[in-house]
Write a protein that holds these residues in place. Sequence first.
Motif, PDB file in Angstrom:
ATOM      1  N   ILE A  54       1.016  -0.884   0.187  1.00  0.00           N
ATOM      2  CA  ILE A  54       0.016  -0.137   0.064  1.00  0.00           C
ATOM      3  C   ILE A  54       0.540   1.195  -0.089  1.00  0.00           C
ATOM      4  CG2 ILE A  54      -1.698   1.594   1.476  1.00  0.00           C
ATOM      5  CD1 ILE A  54      -3.258  -1.762   2.291  1.00  0.00           C
ATOM      6  N   ALA A  55       2.232   1.051   0.780  1.00  0.00           N
ATOM      7  CA  ALA A  55       3.039   2.438   1.110  1.00  0.00           C
ATOM      8  C   ALA A  55       3.578   3.046  -0.362  1.00  0.00           C
ATOM      9  CB  ALA A  55       4.038   2.378   2.052  1.00  0.00           C
ATOM     10  N   ALA A  56       3.924   1.807  -0.995  1.00  0.00           N
ATOM     11  CA  ALA A  56       4.227   1.503  -2.246  1.00  0.00           C
ATOM     12  C   ALA A  56       3.582   2.093  -3.081  1.00  0.00           C
ATOM     13  CB  ALA A  56       4.978   0.143  -2.578  1.00  0.00           C
ATOM     14  N   ALA A  57       2.229   1.604  -2.973  1.00  0.00           N
ATOM     15  CA  ALA A  57       1.118   2.379  -4.181  1.00  0.00           C
ATOM     16  C   ALA A  57       1.220   3.530  -4.029  1.00  0.00           C
ATOM     17  CB  ALA A  57       0.453   1.830  -4.028  1.00  0.00           C
ATOM     18  N   PHE A  58       1.383   4.511  -2.853  1.00  0.00           N
ATOM     19  CA  PHE A  58       0.909   5.577  -2.488  1.00  0.00           C
ATOM     20  C   PHE A  58       2.432   6.686  -3.090  1.00  0.00           C
ATOM     21  CE2 PHE A  58      -2.502   5.317   1.015  1.00  0.00           C
ATOM     22  CZ  PHE A  58      -4.120   5.277   0.541  1.00  0.00           C
ATOM     23  N   GLY A  59       3.358   6.071  -2.511  1.00  0.00           N
ATOM     24  CA  GLY A  59       4.587   6.493  -3.508  1.00  0.00           C
ATOM     25  C   GLY A  59       4.683   6.233  -4.854  1.00  0.00           C
ATOM     26  N   VAL A  60       3.910   5.730  -5.712  1.00  0.00           N
ATOM     27  CA  VAL A  60       3.791   5.713  -7.199  1.00  0.00           C
ATOM     28  C   VAL A  60       2.929   7.039  -7.451  1.00  0.00           C
ATOM     29  CG1 VAL A  60       3.096   4.831  -9.511  1.00  0.00           C
ATOM     30  CG2 VAL A  60       3.841   3.593  -7.554  1.00  0.00           C
ATOM     31  N   ALA A  61       1.784   7.521  -6.871  1.00  0.00           N
ATOM     32  CA  ALA A  61       1.043   8.643  -6.836  1.00  0.00           C
ATOM     33  C   ALA A  61       2.159  10.140  -6.209  1.00  0.00           C
ATOM     34  CB  ALA A  61      -0.393   8.077  -5.535  1.00  0.00           C
ATOM     35  N   LEU A  62       2.316   9.545  -5.601  1.00  0.00           N
ATOM     36  CA  LEU A  62       3.244  10.434  -5.031  1.00  0.00           C
ATOM     37  C   LEU A  62       4.202  11.019  -6.445  1.00  0.00           C
ATOM     38  CD1 LEU A  62       4.588  10.182  -1.331  1.00  0.00           C
ATOM     39  CD2 LEU A  62       3.414  12.666  -2.310  1.00  0.00           C
ATOM     40  N   SER A  63       4.935  10.481  -6.722  1.00  0.00           N
ATOM     41  CA  SER A  63       5.705  10.421  -8.117  1.00  0.00           C
ATOM     42  C   SER A  63       5.063  11.134  -8.676  1.00  0.00           C
ATOM     43  CB  SER A  63       6.208   9.234  -8.739  1.00  0.00           C
ATOM     44  OG  SER A  63       7.092   9.199  -9.697  1.00  0.00           O
ATOM     45  N   ALA A  64       3.884  10.224  -9.358  1.00  0.00           N
ATOM     46  CA  ALA A  64       2.245  11.261 -10.310  1.00  0.00           C
ATOM     47  C   ALA A  64       2.813  12.452  -9.955  1.00  0.00           C
ATOM     48  CB  ALA A  64       2.077  10.218 -10.757  1.00  0.00           C
ATOM     49  N   LEU A  65       2.100  13.233  -8.901  1.00  0.00           N
ATOM     50  CA  LEU A  65       1.947  14.819  -8.615  1.00  0.00           C
ATOM     51  C   LEU A  65       2.989  15.415  -8.315  1.00  0.00           C
ATOM     52  CD1 LEU A  65      -0.519  13.325  -5.753  1.00  0.00           C
ATOM     53  CD2 LEU A  65      -0.929  14.715  -8.100  1.00  0.00           C
ATOM     54  N   ARG A  66       4.428  15.278  -7.887  1.00  0.00           N
ATOM     55  CA  ARG A  66       5.828  15.872  -7.494  1.00  0.00           C
ATOM     56  C   ARG A  66       6.706  16.028  -9.577  1.00  0.00           C
ATOM     57  NH1 ARG A  66       2.722  15.799  -3.968  1.00  0.00           N
ATOM     58  NH2 ARG A  66       3.659  15.880  -1.630  1.00  0.00           N
ATOM     59  N   HIS A  67       6.313  15.026 -10.237  1.00  0.00           N
ATOM     60  CA  HIS A  67       7.078  15.636 -11.202  1.00  0.00           C
ATOM     61  C   HIS A  67       6.128  16.574 -12.178  1.00  0.00           C
ATOM     62  CE1 HIS A  67      10.490  12.554 -11.226  1.00  0.00           C
ATOM     63  NE2 HIS A  67       9.712  12.114 -10.988  1.00  0.00           N
ATOM     64  N   PRO A  68       6.720  17.389 -12.692  1.00  0.00           N
ATOM     65  CA  PRO A  68       6.082  19.044 -13.408  1.00  0.00           C
ATOM     66  C   PRO A  68       5.210  18.504 -14.641  1.00  0.00           C
ATOM     67  CG  PRO A  68       8.401  19.659 -13.122  1.00  0.00           C
ATOM     68  CD  PRO A  68       7.891  17.947 -12.668  1.00  0.00           C
ATOM     69  N   SER A  69       6.469  17.776 -15.360  1.00  0.00           N
ATOM     70  CA  SER A  69       5.532  17.563 -17.292  1.00  0.00           C
ATOM     71  C   SER A  69       4.671  16.965 -17.299  1.00  0.00           C
ATOM     72  CB  SER A  69       6.884  16.604 -17.505  1.00  0.00           C
ATOM     73  OG  SER A  69       6.287  16.388 -18.715  1.00  0.00           O
ATOM     74  N   ASP A  70       3.645  17.760 -17.696  1.00  0.00           N
ATOM     75  CA  ASP A  70       2.493  17.503 -18.709  1.00  0.00           C
ATOM     76  C   ASP A  70       2.598  16.941 -19.615  1.00  0.00           C
ATOM     77  OD1 ASP A  70       0.827  19.156 -16.343  1.00  0.00           O
ATOM     78  OD2 ASP A  70       1.140  20.482 -17.627  1.00  0.00           O
ATOM     79  N   ASN A  71       3.896  16.542 -20.653  1.00  0.00           N
ATOM     80  CA  ASN A  71       3.762  15.584 -22.061  1.00  0.00           C
ATOM     81  C   ASN A  71       3.790  14.132 -21.172  1.00  0.00           C
ATOM     82  OD1 ASN A  71       6.211  13.549 -23.408  1.00  0.00           O
ATOM     83  ND2 ASN A  71       5.443  16.012 -24.582  1.00  0.00           N
TER      84      ASN A  71
END
Length: 343
Positions: A54-71
């Motif tokens: 569960i923590a790792a899954a939320f970590g992926v969500a963090l990654s998506a939110l923190r990376h600024p690219s819209d490409n």
Amino acid sequence: MNIPQSVFWENNSIQLLDQRKLPHVTEYLTLETVPAVFDAIKSLAVRGAPAIGIAAAFGVALSALRHPSDNIDKLKEQVLIDSGYLSQSRPTAVNLFWALNRMNEVVAGSATAAALRENVLTEALVIQKEDEDVCRSIGEHALPLFKDGNRVMTICNAGSIATAKYGTALAPFFLSKEHGINLSVFACETRPVFQGARLTTWELMQAGVDVTLITDSMAAHTMKTKNISAVITGADRVAANGDSANKIGTFGLAVLAKSFDIPFYIAAPLSTFDLDTPNGDAIPIEERDPAEITEVNGMRVAPEGISVFNPAFDVAPADLITGIITEKGIVKPNKQAIAALFA
């Protein structure tokens, strides 16, 4: 149950119960970066195979939110790199890889950057909710194995804080309180990090379950003199043939249970099964810092320069396991029965 949640999402960050400080301090960490999630998993701030996933899954969500690219292509690349990084945090618990593979599929299937960010958070929350439902089902399937007044032994911590809620091996004890069934638990301390002493006893006491703490070396004497009726543990990986990896000391309990003709059960969700691993010999066993053995609470208890062997897990072979309790019911630990679960 009056048990804090192990991990949850709040204000675009991860709130994580720091299990290293239990039972004396109940404190949550706020994780806002992928490296912080990696360190939390590696350092055992979060532990228990489902909770790690569960923590790792939320970590992926963090990654998506923190990376600024819209490409979308660039964002997918960055998130998948972070997912690969998280997969290196601990090698034995297969739930980590199971959860990250689910997240990776969502990443790959997202059409826009905005959709990707929304989809991965939704999937992480689904994984968390599924685990809560699964753990309750495991408890409901396990509960009929025990009668009022039974004494049951366990090791390590496979409880609510190791999962989304209820736990796996501890789930029947929590549910027994709801049904008015009186079970007594003998919890092995679980050296070298004392998950049984620090976490299992704390959780069961919070829920009002009768629990007695023993050292790991007392297991045989306790089985013989305290009329232990069953042993139940969790698992970090179940191989295709039913061999089950769990916290170090589990193999020894399985051998003892066989000697005393006591049923030995593994409680594990389907996400802990690894059909690509044929047997226990193929399960990677994590070895941890020697200081976990040579020191206790920062105080050295062994001579300087001593050689240390510190495997975090061992494998209970299928022929010592009475049954594996899953959300789909109790199965025999063999290749055919396990394969049928996934048919």
